[in-house]
Design a protein around this motif. Sequence first.
Motif: not given
Length: 94
Positions: A35-39
């Motif tokens: 999720k963090l990598a997507s943002v």
Amino acid sequence: MTRRALTGVGAVVAVMALVGLGAYFAAVGLDDADKLASVLGVFVALAGLAVAVYGLVTSSSGSTGGNTTNVRMTGTAKGHGRVFMAGGDQTNNE
């Protein structure tokens, strides 16, 4: 620093980043890391788009920056002749 030293430092930094990334994945779990990598990926993509647009806008002005301008020169030599070209106030005494 020499080029070899800079390459070595870059390799060490890359290995440290990979180890840190692996530790982060282990600590928070792959789902939260994804999720963090997507943002972060969205922000990196937007920054890249902004830099690309800026490059397109500044390259179409015909200037290379500062008080310089682009110069196009052509020269032809025949037989055993030589062509010397300089893009400014330069003299060749050959």
